[in-house]
Enzyme design. Structure first.
Site: not given
Ligand SMILES: Cc1ncc(COP(=O)(O)O)c(C=O)c1O
Length: 394
Positions: A191
């Site tokens: 990210k």
């Molecule tokens: C659109 C979206 N939502 C939720 C998530 C979940 O994030 P995390 O990996 O911090 O749990 C991601 C992670 O890649 C994502 O791209």
């Protein structure tokens, strides 16, 4: 003329790489040496820094954005029998958490040009059981929030913004994070800023905040970590069982120094994206990313062209394999969620039910994009794409 053998980089170029500086390393060492590794003062510092950055009243640091989306649904009382509308073009977590609380995901198709959920499709998907909408600010551009929020208000729906891609994104001059919803950001290593893994739930609603804080750590009340202080009692109560979704100081140590660098990171990503756009403009093989029609600041979380299948003799998966064969990393964001076997089998969804998401799902790929990508590395990516396009032209 096409050369007989493609040029291959000496080493593998990943599609994403975090930018970790000396300040982050020093803070991490400070944390390790302090003897306090789990949730504590560094999490508190990062939380207030982040709330100030996005202009929100409250924030809660979590172990991931997935955890945040899960707790957001629980904190709003969404569960069995409820329907939650979201986009098919998202990471699996967005739909999975809806299933995990016992609710039913309902999909609204995207705009194939901008990749964002369409508000008219959301309107079409609303039914008597609809309780919430989870818009995803896909790849770093914002969803069209004004009409979406108006629609949600008219139908009394909870809005939970999946802002995993949108740290630093702006909609009509306002940062994502300032709108009156429950919003969730991600600090996964690919990210725009990272804490290794981590998420931040942001809200202006005290009740939502206190439920999230209780649920993120076993069901203990606010500031549970302070129970080990000299003055504090180690006793605690459990009013209802919760999860273990807290962010650690080890993670926040990175975030404290990543956040002030965010705007610089986005600027570097934008310059690289502009360069890709210019390099691929004339290429029949690719449809380059399109900007949304309303004023926005793109955070350029991902650079996601679509492969033009009618101009090529190969499909997208083969295009990705060809990139990898040239030592270029590539991502897939995303296979549309309604095409995963679980969702297909459970809800009887067909690929064509969401034609724009299906169109994108078959063609999209993510090229390397991160602030420290050098000009020479980007040249390698551009050369590899052009070479594959030329060799596979129909
Ligand atoms: C659109 C979206 N939502 C939720 C998530 C979940 O994030 P995390 O990996 O911090 O749990 C991601 C992670 O890649 C994502 O791209």
């Amino acid at each position: 003329m096409t050369s007989p053998r493609p040029a291959v980089r000496d080493s593998f170029l990943p599609f994403s790489r975090p930018t970790i500086g000396e300040e982050e390393v020093a803070e991490l060492l400070d944390c390790v040496r302090s003897g306090w590794l789990t949730s504590g003062p560094k999490v508190e510092q990062f939380t207030s820094q982040f709330a100030a950055y996005v202009g929100a009243r409250h924030a809660a640091a979590l172990s991931s954005a997935t955890a945040g989306l899960h707790l957001a649904l629980l904190a709003h009382g969404i569960g069995a029998g409820d329907e939650v509308i979201t986009t098919p073009l998202t990471f699996a977590a967005t739909l999975n958490v809806i299933e995990l609380v016992g609710a039913v995901p309902v999909l609204a198709d995207i705009d194939r040009h901008t990749l964002q959920i369409r508000v008219d499709e959301v309107a079409r998907a609303i039914g008597p059981r609809t309780r919430a909408v989870i818009p995803v600010h896909c790849v770093g551009q914002p969803v069209d929030l004004d009409p979406l929020l108006a629609l949600a208000r008219a139908h009394n729906l909870v809005v939970i913004e999946d802002a995993a891609h949108a740290v630093g994104t702006e909609y009509k001059g306002r940062r994502i994070g300032t709108f009156p919803t429950t919003r969730e950001f991600s600090f996964h290593p690919n990210k725009n800023i990272t804490t290794g893994a981590g998420g931040m739930l942001v809200t202006d609603d005290e009740d939502v905040l206190s439920r999230v804080i209780e649920l993120r750590f076993h069901g203990m009340q606010r500031d549970a970590w302070k129970r080990f202080d000299k003055e504090a009692s180690p006793r605690y109560d459990i009013a209802r069982p919760g999860y273990k979704y807290n962010m650690m100081d080890l993670q926040a140590a990175l975030g404290i120094h990543q956040l002030p660098r965010l705007d610089g990171f986005i600027e570097a990503r934008r310059r690289l994206a502009d360069r890709y756009q210019a390099a691929f403009q004339d290429l029949d093989a690719l449809i380059v990313p399109e900007a949304v029609a309303y004023p926005a600041r793109h955070a350029w979380h991902l650079y996601t062209p679509l492969v033009r299948l009618d101009a090529l003799t190969i499909d997208r998966d083969r295009f990705m394999r060809e990139l990898k064969a040239r030592n270029i990393g590539v991502g897939l964001h995303y296979t549309a969620a309604h095409e995963f076997s679980y969702y297909r089998d459970r809800y009887g969804w067909c690929p064509e039910d969401y034609p724009d998401a299906h169109f994108v799902s078959e063609r999209i790929l993510s090229l390397p994009l991160f602030p420290t990508l050098s000009g020479a590395e980007q040249d390698d990516v551009i050369a590899a794409v052009r070479d594959i396009a030329q060799r596979s032209a129909r």
